[in-house]
Write an enzyme that holds these catalytic residues in place. Structure first.
Site, mmCIF file in Angstrom:
data_model
loop_
_atom_site.group_PDB
_atom_site.id
_atom_site.type_symbol
_atom_site.label_atom_id
_atom_site.label_comp_id
_atom_site.label_asym_id
_atom_site.label_seq_id
_atom_site.Cartn_x
_atom_site.Cartn_y
_atom_site.Cartn_z
ATOM 1 N N PHE A 142 0.858 -1.181 0.000
ATOM 2 C CA PHE A 142 0.000 0.000 0.000
ATOM 3 C C PHE A 142 0.895 1.231 0.000
ATOM 4 O O PHE A 142 1.603 1.502 0.969
ATOM 5 C CB PHE A 142 -0.931 0.058 1.210
ATOM 6 C CG PHE A 142 -1.835 1.264 1.177
ATOM 7 C CD1 PHE A 142 -2.983 1.253 0.401
ATOM 8 C CD2 PHE A 142 -1.511 2.415 1.865
ATOM 9 C CE1 PHE A 142 -3.802 2.379 0.323
ATOM 10 C CE2 PHE A 142 -2.318 3.540 1.800
ATOM 11 C CZ PHE A 142 -3.464 3.520 1.026
ATOM 12 N N ASP A 227 9.335 2.789 1.711
ATOM 13 C CA ASP A 227 8.157 3.598 2.031
ATOM 14 C C ASP A 227 7.966 3.547 3.544
ATOM 15 O O ASP A 227 7.502 2.557 4.095
ATOM 16 C CB ASP A 227 6.928 3.047 1.302
ATOM 17 C CG ASP A 227 5.677 3.881 1.547
ATOM 18 O OD1 ASP A 227 5.649 4.630 2.542
ATOM 19 O OD2 ASP A 227 4.722 3.754 0.762
ATOM 20 N N LYS A 256 2.644 11.531 6.743
ATOM 21 C CA LYS A 256 1.831 11.352 7.943
ATOM 22 C C LYS A 256 2.409 12.065 9.158
ATOM 23 O O LYS A 256 2.149 13.237 9.372
ATOM 24 C CB LYS A 256 1.589 9.860 8.190
ATOM 25 C CG LYS A 256 0.747 9.209 7.080
ATOM 26 C CD LYS A 256 0.259 7.849 7.461
ATOM 27 C CE LYS A 256 -0.460 7.152 6.316
ATOM 28 N NZ LYS A 256 -1.672 7.835 5.859
#
Length: 400
Positions: A142, A227, A256
Protein backbone atom coordinates in the site's frame (compact mmCIF):
# COMPACT_ATOMS: atom_id res chain seq x y z
CA UNK A 1 -24.51 13.82 14.65
CA UNK A 2 -23.27 11.03 12.39
CA UNK A 3 -22.57 11.80 8.73
CA UNK A 4 -24.72 9.97 6.20
CA UNK A 5 -22.90 9.10 2.99
CA UNK A 6 -24.18 7.93 -0.35
CA UNK A 7 -27.36 8.94 -2.12
CA UNK A 8 -28.62 10.99 0.85
CA UNK A 9 -25.45 13.05 1.17
CA UNK A 10 -23.35 15.43 -0.89
CA UNK A 11 -20.24 13.66 0.45
CA UNK A 12 -18.77 11.02 -1.87
CA UNK A 13 -18.97 7.58 -0.19
CA UNK A 14 -15.31 6.60 -0.54
CA UNK A 15 -15.03 5.77 3.18
CA UNK A 16 -17.06 3.61 5.56
CA UNK A 17 -16.36 5.29 8.90
CA UNK A 18 -17.45 4.07 12.29
CA UNK A 19 -20.60 5.85 13.53
CA UNK A 20 -18.95 8.61 15.58
CA UNK A 21 -18.40 12.31 14.88
CA UNK A 22 -15.37 13.79 16.61
CA UNK A 23 -15.14 17.44 17.60
CA UNK A 24 -12.13 17.74 19.92
CA UNK A 25 -8.90 15.97 20.76
CA UNK A 26 -6.05 16.29 23.23
CA UNK A 27 -3.20 13.84 23.70
CA UNK A 28 -4.49 10.29 23.36
CA UNK A 29 -8.14 11.22 23.85
CA UNK A 30 -10.87 12.60 21.58
CA UNK A 31 -14.43 13.77 22.25
CA UNK A 32 -17.50 13.32 20.05
CA UNK A 33 -20.37 15.71 19.38
CA UNK A 34 -22.36 14.23 22.27
CA UNK A 35 -19.58 14.81 24.79
CA UNK A 36 -18.37 11.21 25.02
CA UNK A 37 -14.60 10.63 25.28
CA UNK A 38 -12.66 7.94 23.42
CA UNK A 39 -9.12 6.62 23.63
CA UNK A 40 -7.64 6.96 20.13
CA UNK A 41 -5.68 3.84 19.11
CA UNK A 42 -5.54 4.73 15.42
CA UNK A 43 -3.64 8.05 15.60
CA UNK A 44 -4.72 9.04 12.09
CA UNK A 45 -2.91 6.01 10.60
CA UNK A 46 0.26 7.23 12.42
CA UNK A 47 -0.17 10.87 11.34
CA UNK A 48 -0.81 11.64 15.02
CA UNK A 49 2.27 9.90 16.41
CA UNK A 50 2.61 12.72 18.96
CA UNK A 51 -1.06 12.78 19.93
CA UNK A 52 -3.74 15.35 19.32
CA UNK A 53 -2.75 19.01 19.67
CA UNK A 54 0.77 18.44 20.93
CA UNK A 55 1.70 21.82 22.44
CA UNK A 56 4.99 22.15 20.56
CA UNK A 57 3.27 21.54 17.24
CA UNK A 58 0.26 23.77 17.78
CA UNK A 59 2.52 26.55 19.04
CA UNK A 60 4.67 26.32 15.91
CA UNK A 61 1.58 26.38 13.69
CA UNK A 62 -0.02 29.32 15.50
CA UNK A 63 3.17 31.37 15.37
CA UNK A 64 3.66 30.75 11.65
CA UNK A 65 0.02 31.40 10.71
CA UNK A 66 0.46 34.93 12.03
CA UNK A 67 3.49 35.51 9.77
CA UNK A 68 3.44 33.67 6.41
CA UNK A 69 1.67 30.51 5.23
CA UNK A 70 2.48 30.13 1.53
CA UNK A 71 4.89 31.48 -1.05
CA UNK A 72 4.82 28.66 -3.62
CA UNK A 73 8.23 27.45 -4.75
CA UNK A 74 8.42 30.40 -7.14
CA UNK A 75 10.08 32.17 -4.19
CA UNK A 76 12.17 31.04 -1.25
CA UNK A 77 11.19 31.54 2.37
CA UNK A 78 13.22 31.55 5.56
CA UNK A 79 12.14 28.11 6.82
CA UNK A 80 12.60 25.98 3.69
CA UNK A 81 16.35 25.40 3.96
CA UNK A 82 16.30 25.01 7.79
CA UNK A 83 13.56 22.36 7.43
CA UNK A 84 15.56 20.50 4.79
CA UNK A 85 18.75 20.72 6.86
CA UNK A 86 17.09 19.45 10.04
CA UNK A 87 15.37 16.59 8.21
CA UNK A 88 18.60 15.68 6.41
CA UNK A 89 20.43 15.64 9.75
CA UNK A 90 17.78 13.33 11.26
CA UNK A 91 17.39 10.93 8.33
CA UNK A 92 20.72 11.35 6.51
CA UNK A 93 22.68 8.90 8.71
CA UNK A 94 19.98 6.28 8.02
CA UNK A 95 20.23 6.35 4.20
CA UNK A 96 22.93 5.16 1.81
CA UNK A 97 24.87 8.26 0.88
CA UNK A 98 24.99 12.03 1.41
CA UNK A 99 21.33 13.10 1.76
CA UNK A 100 19.10 15.46 -0.15
CA UNK A 101 15.52 16.42 0.74
CA UNK A 102 12.57 17.04 -1.58
CA UNK A 103 9.47 18.28 0.31
CA UNK A 104 5.96 17.48 -0.86
CA UNK A 105 2.51 17.30 0.78
CA UNK A 106 0.92 13.86 0.94
CA UNK A 107 2.38 10.40 1.25
CA UNK A 108 1.18 9.44 -2.20
CA UNK A 109 2.94 12.50 -3.63
CA UNK A 110 6.15 11.40 -1.93
CA UNK A 111 5.86 7.94 -3.50
CA UNK A 112 5.12 9.42 -6.93
CA UNK A 113 8.17 11.66 -6.49
CA UNK A 114 10.36 8.68 -5.62
CA UNK A 115 9.07 6.80 -8.67
CA UNK A 116 9.89 9.75 -10.95
CA UNK A 117 13.32 10.26 -9.42
CA UNK A 118 14.18 6.55 -9.72
CA UNK A 119 13.14 6.47 -13.37
CA UNK A 120 15.06 9.61 -14.28
CA UNK A 121 18.15 8.37 -12.43
CA UNK A 122 17.80 5.13 -14.37
CA UNK A 123 17.85 6.97 -17.68
CA UNK A 124 20.36 9.71 -16.87
CA UNK A 125 22.83 7.78 -14.72
CA UNK A 126 22.35 4.02 -15.08
CA UNK A 127 21.77 4.19 -18.82
CA UNK A 128 18.45 2.34 -19.09
CA UNK A 129 16.97 2.80 -22.59
CA UNK A 130 14.33 5.54 -22.80
CA UNK A 131 10.86 4.65 -21.52
CA UNK A 132 11.85 1.12 -20.51
CA UNK A 133 12.58 1.56 -16.78
CA UNK A 134 10.93 -0.98 -14.48
CA UNK A 135 10.36 -0.89 -10.72
CA UNK A 136 9.81 -4.04 -8.66
CA UNK A 137 7.08 -3.95 -6.02
CA UNK A 138 5.54 -6.61 -3.77
CA UNK A 139 2.08 -8.02 -3.27
CA UNK A 140 0.06 -6.70 -0.37
CA UNK A 141 1.66 -3.29 -0.85
CA UNK A 142 0.00 0.00 0.00
CA UNK A 143 1.68 3.17 -1.23
CA UNK A 144 -1.35 5.41 -1.89
CA UNK A 145 -4.28 5.67 -4.26
CA UNK A 146 -3.16 7.71 -7.26
CA UNK A 147 -3.75 6.17 -10.69
CA UNK A 148 -0.09 5.19 -11.02
CA UNK A 149 0.10 3.66 -7.55
CA UNK A 150 -3.10 1.61 -7.82
CA UNK A 151 -1.69 0.23 -11.08
CA UNK A 152 0.61 -1.96 -8.99
CA UNK A 153 -1.73 -2.57 -6.05
CA UNK A 154 -2.92 -6.12 -5.40
CA UNK A 155 -5.96 -4.93 -3.43
CA UNK A 156 -9.03 -5.40 -5.68
CA UNK A 157 -10.93 -2.56 -3.97
CA UNK A 158 -8.09 -0.10 -4.59
CA UNK A 159 -7.43 -1.24 -8.17
CA UNK A 160 -10.63 -2.48 -9.81
CA UNK A 161 -12.34 0.01 -12.12
CA UNK A 162 -9.46 2.46 -12.47
CA UNK A 163 -7.67 1.16 -15.58
CA UNK A 164 -5.98 1.48 -17.96
CA UNK A 165 -3.04 0.91 -15.67
CA UNK A 166 0.39 2.51 -15.72
CA UNK A 167 3.06 0.12 -17.04
CA UNK A 168 6.59 -0.28 -15.72
CA UNK A 169 6.00 -2.22 -12.51
CA UNK A 170 6.63 -5.87 -11.69
CA UNK A 171 4.80 -7.40 -8.74
CA UNK A 172 6.44 -10.26 -6.84
CA UNK A 173 5.58 -12.13 -3.62
CA UNK A 174 6.31 -10.27 -0.39
CA UNK A 175 9.12 -11.59 1.77
CA UNK A 176 11.09 -13.35 -0.99
CA UNK A 177 14.48 -12.02 -2.02
CA UNK A 178 14.71 -14.76 -4.64
CA UNK A 179 11.50 -13.52 -6.30
CA UNK A 180 12.97 -10.04 -6.61
CA UNK A 181 16.24 -11.43 -7.97
CA UNK A 182 14.32 -13.32 -10.66
CA UNK A 183 12.33 -10.21 -11.61
CA UNK A 184 15.42 -8.03 -12.04
CA UNK A 185 16.95 -7.30 -15.42
CA UNK A 186 18.87 -4.51 -17.11
CA UNK A 187 15.77 -2.25 -17.07
CA UNK A 188 15.27 -2.43 -13.28
CA UNK A 189 15.88 0.92 -11.60
CA UNK A 190 14.36 0.39 -8.15
CA UNK A 191 12.75 -1.93 -5.64
CA UNK A 192 9.92 -0.17 -3.76
CA UNK A 193 8.91 -1.78 -0.47
CA UNK A 194 7.38 -1.02 2.91
CA UNK A 195 9.77 -2.31 5.59
CA UNK A 196 6.60 -3.30 7.48
CA UNK A 197 3.30 -3.50 5.59
CA UNK A 198 0.91 -1.29 7.56
CA UNK A 199 -2.32 -1.34 5.57
CA UNK A 200 -1.96 -5.10 5.15
CA UNK A 201 -2.14 -5.49 8.92
CA UNK A 202 1.32 -4.64 10.32
CA UNK A 203 2.94 -7.55 8.47
CA UNK A 204 6.59 -7.96 9.43
CA UNK A 205 8.96 -9.59 6.89
CA UNK A 206 11.39 -12.46 7.54
CA UNK A 207 14.53 -11.37 9.41
CA UNK A 208 16.75 -11.76 6.35
CA UNK A 209 14.44 -9.95 3.92
CA UNK A 210 15.52 -6.30 4.15
CA UNK A 211 19.24 -7.09 4.49
CA UNK A 212 18.90 -9.43 1.49
CA UNK A 213 17.22 -6.71 -0.56
CA UNK A 214 19.91 -4.21 0.37
CA UNK A 215 22.67 -6.58 -0.77
CA UNK A 216 20.83 -7.50 -3.96
CA UNK A 217 20.14 -3.88 -4.92
CA UNK A 218 23.75 -2.90 -4.27
CA UNK A 219 24.99 -5.81 -6.38
CA UNK A 220 22.83 -4.86 -9.37
CA UNK A 221 23.03 -1.04 -9.05
CA UNK A 222 19.30 -0.83 -8.27
CA UNK A 223 17.79 1.71 -5.86
CA UNK A 224 16.22 0.42 -2.66
CA UNK A 225 13.26 2.71 -1.93
CA UNK A 226 11.70 2.32 1.54
CA UNK A 227 8.16 3.60 2.03
CA UNK A 228 8.26 4.73 5.67
CA UNK A 229 5.14 6.89 5.51
CA UNK A 230 3.35 4.81 8.15
CA UNK A 231 6.29 3.01 9.74
CA UNK A 232 8.68 5.95 10.07
CA UNK A 233 9.31 8.72 12.58
CA UNK A 234 9.22 6.76 15.80
CA UNK A 235 6.35 4.35 15.31
CA UNK A 236 8.44 1.17 15.50
CA UNK A 237 10.70 2.34 18.32
CA UNK A 238 13.29 3.59 15.84
CA UNK A 239 13.34 6.72 13.68
CA UNK A 240 12.93 4.49 10.61
CA UNK A 241 11.67 0.92 10.62
CA UNK A 242 14.58 0.06 8.31
CA UNK A 243 16.86 0.48 11.32
CA UNK A 244 15.36 -2.64 12.89
CA UNK A 245 17.35 -4.64 10.34
CA UNK A 246 20.35 -2.33 10.08
CA UNK A 247 19.42 -1.43 6.49
CA UNK A 248 20.10 1.92 4.81
CA UNK A 249 17.77 2.54 1.83
CA UNK A 250 18.78 4.75 -1.10
CA UNK A 251 15.55 6.74 -0.88
CA UNK A 252 12.99 7.02 1.93
CA UNK A 253 9.46 8.38 1.60
CA UNK A 254 8.08 10.13 4.68
CA UNK A 255 4.65 11.60 5.40
CA UNK A 256 1.83 11.35 7.94
CA UNK A 257 3.71 11.98 11.23
CA UNK A 258 5.97 14.54 9.52
CA UNK A 259 3.01 16.92 9.68
CA UNK A 260 2.22 16.02 13.28
CA UNK A 261 -1.49 15.67 12.55
CA UNK A 262 -1.62 19.43 11.96
CA UNK A 263 -1.38 19.46 8.18
CA UNK A 264 -0.15 17.25 5.32
CA UNK A 265 3.65 17.28 5.07
CA UNK A 266 5.71 14.72 3.18
CA UNK A 267 9.20 14.37 1.78
CA UNK A 268 11.58 12.11 -0.06
CA UNK A 269 14.96 11.88 1.63
CA UNK A 270 17.90 10.02 0.16
CA UNK A 271 20.97 9.99 -1.98
CA UNK A 272 21.80 13.41 -3.39
CA UNK A 273 23.04 11.87 -6.64
CA UNK A 274 19.56 10.40 -7.18
CA UNK A 275 17.30 13.29 -6.13
CA UNK A 276 19.70 15.68 -7.85
CA UNK A 277 18.50 14.48 -11.26
CA UNK A 278 15.24 16.41 -10.68
CA UNK A 279 16.20 19.80 -12.03
CA UNK A 280 14.08 22.97 -12.31
CA UNK A 281 10.87 22.31 -14.19
CA UNK A 282 11.04 18.51 -13.97
CA UNK A 283 9.02 18.21 -10.76
CA UNK A 284 7.25 20.53 -8.35
CA UNK A 285 4.38 21.34 -6.03
CA UNK A 286 2.61 24.60 -5.22
CA UNK A 287 2.24 23.75 -1.53
CA UNK A 288 5.25 21.44 -1.08
CA UNK A 289 7.61 22.89 1.51
CA UNK A 290 5.35 25.84 2.31
CA UNK A 291 6.21 27.98 5.38
CA UNK A 292 3.47 26.56 7.59
CA UNK A 293 4.43 22.99 6.67
CA UNK A 294 8.09 23.72 7.37
CA UNK A 295 7.31 25.31 10.74
CA UNK A 296 5.34 22.25 11.84
CA UNK A 297 7.87 19.87 10.30
CA UNK A 298 10.76 21.51 12.16
CA UNK A 299 8.81 21.14 15.42
CA UNK A 300 8.16 17.46 14.64
CA UNK A 301 11.87 16.89 13.97
CA UNK A 302 12.63 18.58 17.27
CA UNK A 303 10.48 16.01 19.09
CA UNK A 304 12.39 13.16 17.46
CA UNK A 305 15.96 14.47 17.66
CA UNK A 306 16.48 13.44 21.28
CA UNK A 307 15.40 9.84 20.68
CA UNK A 308 13.19 9.88 23.76
CA UNK A 309 9.97 9.12 21.90
CA UNK A 310 11.60 6.28 19.98
CA UNK A 311 12.84 4.78 23.25
CA UNK A 312 9.41 5.24 24.77
CA UNK A 313 7.78 3.39 21.86
CA UNK A 314 10.23 0.52 22.38
CA UNK A 315 9.67 0.27 26.14
CA UNK A 316 5.89 0.61 26.04
CA UNK A 317 5.76 -1.69 23.05
CA UNK A 318 7.46 -4.51 24.95
CA UNK A 319 5.00 -4.11 27.82
CA UNK A 320 2.06 -4.02 25.42
CA UNK A 321 3.32 -6.91 23.34
CA UNK A 322 3.47 -9.22 26.36
CA UNK A 323 -0.19 -8.50 27.08
CA UNK A 324 -1.21 -9.00 23.44
CA UNK A 325 0.62 -12.33 23.38
CA UNK A 326 -1.45 -13.40 26.38
CA UNK A 327 -4.65 -12.74 24.39
CA UNK A 328 -3.34 -15.06 21.68
CA UNK A 329 -2.38 -17.70 24.24
CA UNK A 330 -5.89 -17.55 25.71
CA UNK A 331 -7.43 -18.02 22.26
CA UNK A 332 -9.08 -14.59 22.24
CA UNK A 333 -7.00 -13.60 19.19
CA UNK A 334 -5.88 -15.80 16.32
CA UNK A 335 -2.51 -14.03 16.10
CA UNK A 336 -0.77 -10.72 16.66
CA UNK A 337 2.19 -8.87 15.18
CA UNK A 338 3.91 -5.88 16.73
CA UNK A 339 6.76 -3.45 16.17
CA UNK A 340 7.17 -0.71 18.74
CA UNK A 341 3.76 0.84 19.37
CA UNK A 342 2.19 -0.64 16.24
CA UNK A 343 0.18 -3.85 16.18
CA UNK A 344 -1.86 -5.94 13.80
CA UNK A 345 -4.36 -8.28 15.47
CA UNK A 346 -6.15 -11.12 13.70
CA UNK A 347 -9.54 -12.10 15.10
CA UNK A 348 -11.04 -15.56 15.05
CA UNK A 349 -14.05 -16.02 12.72
CA UNK A 350 -16.97 -15.58 12.73
CA UNK A 351 -15.95 -12.32 14.46
CA UNK A 352 -14.79 -9.74 11.91
CA UNK A 353 -12.38 -6.86 12.36
CA UNK A 354 -15.20 -4.40 11.77
CA UNK A 355 -17.33 -6.02 14.48
CA UNK A 356 -14.46 -5.85 16.95
CA UNK A 357 -13.94 -2.15 16.15
CA UNK A 358 -17.65 -1.55 16.74
CA UNK A 359 -17.41 -3.32 20.11
CA UNK A 360 -14.40 -1.17 21.01
CA UNK A 361 -16.24 1.98 19.93
CA UNK A 362 -19.11 1.11 22.26
CA UNK A 363 -16.54 0.79 25.06
CA UNK A 364 -14.82 4.10 24.33
CA UNK A 365 -11.82 3.00 22.24
CA UNK A 366 -11.17 3.86 18.57
CA UNK A 367 -9.48 1.36 16.23
CA UNK A 368 -9.66 0.46 12.53
CA UNK A 369 -10.16 -2.82 10.73
CA UNK A 370 -8.40 -3.89 7.56
CA UNK A 371 -8.77 -6.84 5.19
CA UNK A 372 -11.74 -8.38 6.96
CA UNK A 373 -10.35 -10.20 9.96
CA UNK A 374 -7.61 -7.82 11.12
CA UNK A 375 -7.48 -4.62 13.15
CA UNK A 376 -4.60 -2.16 13.32
CA UNK A 377 -3.63 -0.38 16.51
CA UNK A 378 -1.29 2.61 16.57
CA UNK A 379 -1.50 4.49 19.88
CA UNK A 380 0.18 7.89 20.10
CA UNK A 381 3.83 7.56 21.11
CA UNK A 382 2.96 9.91 23.99
CA UNK A 383 0.33 7.58 25.49
CA UNK A 384 0.69 6.81 29.19
CA UNK A 385 1.19 3.25 30.38
CA UNK A 386 -2.07 3.59 32.32
CA UNK A 387 -4.02 4.48 29.17
CA UNK A 388 -2.28 1.72 27.23
CA UNK A 389 -3.32 -0.79 29.90
CA UNK A 390 -6.85 0.62 29.83
CA UNK A 391 -6.94 0.10 26.08
CA UNK A 392 -5.75 -3.50 26.43
CA UNK A 393 -8.25 -4.21 29.21
CA UNK A 394 -11.01 -2.82 26.99
CA UNK A 395 -9.81 -4.94 24.07
CA UNK A 396 -9.88 -8.04 26.28
CA UNK A 397 -13.42 -7.26 27.38
CA UNK A 398 -14.54 -6.68 23.79
CA UNK A 399 -13.06 -9.99 22.66
CA UNK A 400 -14.77 -11.89 25.46
Amino acid sequence: MTLTVGAASVLAPNYHPLPVTLVEGLGSWVTDDEGRRYLDLLSGYSALNFGHRHPALTAAAHAQIDRLTLTSRAFDHELLLPFAERLAALIGPLVAGPPMVLPMNTGAEAVETAVKAARKWGYDVKGVPADRATIIVVDGNFHGRTTTIVSFSTDPDARRGFGPYTPGFRIVPYGSVDAIREAMDETTVAVLVEPIQGEQGVVIPPESYLPGLRALCTEHDVLLVADEIQSGLGRTGTTLASELWGVKPDLVTLGKALGGGVMPVSAVVGRADVLGVLTAGTHGSTFGGNPLACAVGIAVIGLLETGELQARATTLGLHWGARLDTLVDEGLLASSRRAGLWAGLDVTPPLTGRQLCERLLARGVLAKDTHGSTIRLAPPLTITVEDLDLATDTLTDALR
